[in-house]
Design a protein around this motif. Structure first.
Motif, short mmCIF file in Angstrom:
data_model
loop_
_atom_site.label_atom_id
_atom_site.label_comp_id
_atom_site.label_asym_id
_atom_site.label_seq_id
_atom_site.Cartn_x
_atom_site.Cartn_y
_atom_site.Cartn_z
N PRO A 288 25.29 -33.32 -2.67
CA PRO A 288 24.42 -33.32 -1.48
C PRO A 288 23.28 -33.80 -1.76
O PRO A 288 22.31 -34.63 -0.95
N SER A 289 22.40 -33.57 -2.98
CA SER A 289 21.30 -33.96 -3.20
C SER A 289 21.09 -35.51 -3.85
O SER A 289 19.89 -35.83 -4.26
N GLN A 290 22.21 -36.15 -3.81
CA GLN A 290 22.19 -37.54 -4.11
C GLN A 290 22.31 -38.64 -2.91
O GLN A 290 22.44 -39.90 -3.28
N ALA A 291 22.00 -38.25 -1.98
CA ALA A 291 22.14 -38.93 -0.79
C ALA A 291 21.29 -38.44 0.36
O ALA A 291 21.20 -37.14 0.42
N ILE A 292 20.63 -39.45 1.24
CA ILE A 292 20.38 -38.93 2.57
C ILE A 292 21.42 -38.84 3.57
O ILE A 292 22.14 -39.73 3.69
N GLU A 293 21.31 -37.67 4.46
CA GLU A 293 22.06 -37.64 5.45
C GLU A 293 21.60 -38.58 6.97
O GLU A 293 20.44 -38.55 7.00
N PRO A 294 22.40 -39.31 7.62
CA PRO A 294 21.88 -39.89 8.93
C PRO A 294 20.98 -38.77 9.89
O PRO A 294 19.98 -39.32 10.22
N ALA A 295 21.24 -37.60 9.80
CA ALA A 295 20.24 -36.71 10.69
C ALA A 295 19.06 -36.76 10.06
O ALA A 295 18.24 -36.20 10.69
N ASP A 296 18.76 -36.85 8.59
CA ASP A 296 17.50 -36.78 8.09
C ASP A 296 16.90 -37.76 8.72
O ASP A 296 15.50 -37.66 8.84
N VAL A 297 17.35 -38.98 8.80
CA VAL A 297 16.68 -40.21 9.16
C VAL A 297 16.24 -40.18 10.67
O VAL A 297 15.09 -40.55 11.36
N ALA A 298 17.29 -39.61 11.47
CA ALA A 298 17.02 -39.19 12.92
C ALA A 298 15.72 -38.19 13.06
O ALA A 298 14.89 -38.34 13.86
N GLN A 299 15.75 -37.43 12.16
CA GLN A 299 14.63 -36.35 12.37
C GLN A 299 13.34 -37.02 12.10
O GLN A 299 12.41 -36.75 12.64
N ALA A 300 13.39 -38.08 11.04
CA ALA A 300 12.09 -38.82 10.88
C ALA A 300 11.66 -39.58 12.19
O ALA A 300 10.44 -39.73 12.20
N VAL A 301 12.66 -39.85 12.72
CA VAL A 301 12.48 -40.84 13.77
C VAL A 301 11.72 -40.20 14.97
O VAL A 301 10.75 -40.48 15.59
N TRP A 302 12.24 -38.93 15.22
CA TRP A 302 11.69 -37.97 16.11
C TRP A 302 10.23 -37.64 15.89
O TRP A 302 9.41 -37.36 16.74
N THR A 303 9.99 -37.38 14.41
CA THR A 303 8.62 -37.24 14.14
C THR A 303 7.57 -37.99 14.58
O THR A 303 6.53 -37.79 15.02
N MET A 304 8.06 -39.32 14.25
CA MET A 304 7.07 -40.38 14.76
C MET A 304 6.98 -40.47 16.35
O MET A 304 5.86 -40.55 16.78
N LEU A 305 8.18 -40.47 16.95
CA LEU A 305 8.09 -40.37 18.50
C LEU A 305 7.33 -39.34 19.05
O LEU A 305 7.02 -39.38 20.07
N SER A 306 7.43 -38.04 18.73
CA SER A 306 6.93 -36.90 19.25
C SER A 306 5.53 -36.73 18.59
O SER A 306 4.78 -35.67 18.99
N ALA A 307 4.87 -37.46 17.81
CA ALA A 307 3.50 -37.41 17.23
C ALA A 307 2.56 -37.51 18.56
O ALA A 307 2.68 -38.04 19.42
N ARG A 308 1.47 -36.68 18.50
CA ARG A 308 0.45 -36.94 19.57
C ARG A 308 0.00 -38.08 19.92
O ARG A 308 -0.18 -39.00 18.93
N GLN A 309 -0.22 -38.48 21.12
CA GLN A 309 -0.76 -39.93 21.66
C GLN A 309 -1.85 -40.06 20.94
O GLN A 309 -3.01 -39.24 21.09
N GLY A 310 -2.24 -41.23 20.38
CA GLY A 310 -3.30 -41.46 19.66
C GLY A 310 -3.23 -41.31 18.07
O GLY A 310 -4.20 -41.96 17.21
N THR A 311 -2.40 -40.83 17.67
CA THR A 311 -1.79 -40.74 16.10
C THR A 311 -0.70 -41.69 16.02
O THR A 311 0.19 -41.43 16.89
N VAL A 312 -0.69 -42.52 15.12
CA VAL A 312 0.41 -43.37 14.38
C VAL A 312 0.83 -43.02 13.14
O VAL A 312 -0.09 -42.92 11.99
N ILE A 313 2.13 -42.74 13.04
CA ILE A 313 2.70 -42.48 11.76
C ILE A 313 3.13 -43.90 11.36
O ILE A 313 4.28 -44.39 11.74
N ASP A 314 2.36 -44.87 10.39
CA ASP A 314 2.70 -46.13 10.09
C ASP A 314 3.91 -46.35 9.63
O ASP A 314 4.71 -47.12 9.83
N GLU A 315 4.02 -45.51 8.28
CA GLU A 315 5.34 -45.55 7.58
C GLU A 315 6.15 -44.13 6.84
O GLU A 315 5.03 -43.54 6.72
N LEU A 316 7.32 -44.18 6.72
CA LEU A 316 7.65 -42.85 6.15
C LEU A 316 8.70 -43.30 5.30
O LEU A 316 9.69 -44.14 5.60
N VAL A 317 8.68 -42.91 4.15
CA VAL A 317 9.63 -43.15 2.91
C VAL A 317 10.68 -41.92 2.75
O VAL A 317 9.92 -40.67 2.41
#
Length: 234
Positions: A194-223
């Protein structure tokens, strides 16, 4: 947050499917654009499936414009579609090189070109591109894939500056190896632990973090990266 309408490309499986499912859970309406619906296609009252081949650039803009006409409130795009083309450069024909660039880079650009006028008109919205850690460092046998992802990163950074004054946010997510069917046709894959790969749900959560950020704040890049970098060959 008011209900949003989000276009997700490559939504039939893998990362795109996980993103679509999470957005639906969060109360969004989702338009999923994919080449096929898949054996177990997503069914939800707030989900609309649209068939379209992102590799066919001549038809992509028309397909997206049809989606926009039917969804004038669409205010977000998560551009995911792509494939892995790996090998020594001389192993690829000119046609194969062109095909790889069309799907992994140019299709994202064409989709963005089609939706930006609507987002600028709304004076809000998000464009999120699915990059890769391959956009951060070149790798052996990754000349085509890295070139496309490096290009996508530069495209997103430039677009972010173009769109900021019109209220449109642009960001990129750079996952490491994600446990999906991406590796089905390749001779390598992430390790089995499990520690050797990312799961698709992890990436989905990163997308939601970007989308749900306060208007006026931009999350430019996530690694995103696995805790352990292990590759199985064969």
């Amino acid at each position: 947050m008011n209900q949003r309408t989000i276009l997700v490309t490559g939504a039939s499986r893998g990362i795109g499917r996980a993103i679509a499912e999470l957005l639906l859970e969060e109360g969004c309406r989702v338009v999923g654009l994919a080449r096929t619906m898949g054996a177990k296609h997503l069914v939800h009252p707030s989900y609309t499936a649209v068939l379209g081949d992102l590799a066919a650039l001549s038809s992509v803009q028309g397909t997206v414009k049809d989606i926009l006409r039917q969804n004038p409130d669409l205010d977000g795009v998560v551009s995911v579609a792509g494939r892995g083309d790996f090998g020594e450069l001389e192993q690829f024909s000119t046609t194969a090189i062109q095909s790889s660039m069309e799907l992994n880079l140019l299709s994202h650009m064409v989709v963005a070109r089609a939706v930006i006028p609507q987002l600028k008109g709304l004076r809000r919205g998000d464009l999120i591109f699915m990059g890769s850690v391959s956009s951060l460092n070149g790798a052996q046998k990754g000349s085509l894939y890295c070139a496309a992802k490096f290009g996508l990163r530069g495209f997103a950074q430039s677009l972010r500056q173009e769109c900021a004054r019109r209220g449109v946010r642009v960001g990129v997510i750079h996952p490491g190896m994600v446990r999906t069917g991406f590796f089905d046709e390749l001779n390598f894959r992430p390790g089995a632990e499990p520690s050797q790969a990312i799961e698709p749900a992890d990436v989905a959560q990163a997308v939601w973090t970007m989308l749900s950020a306060r208007q006026g704040t931009v999350i430019d890049e996530l690694v995103l990266s696995p805790q352990q970098h292990v590759i199985d060959f064969g």
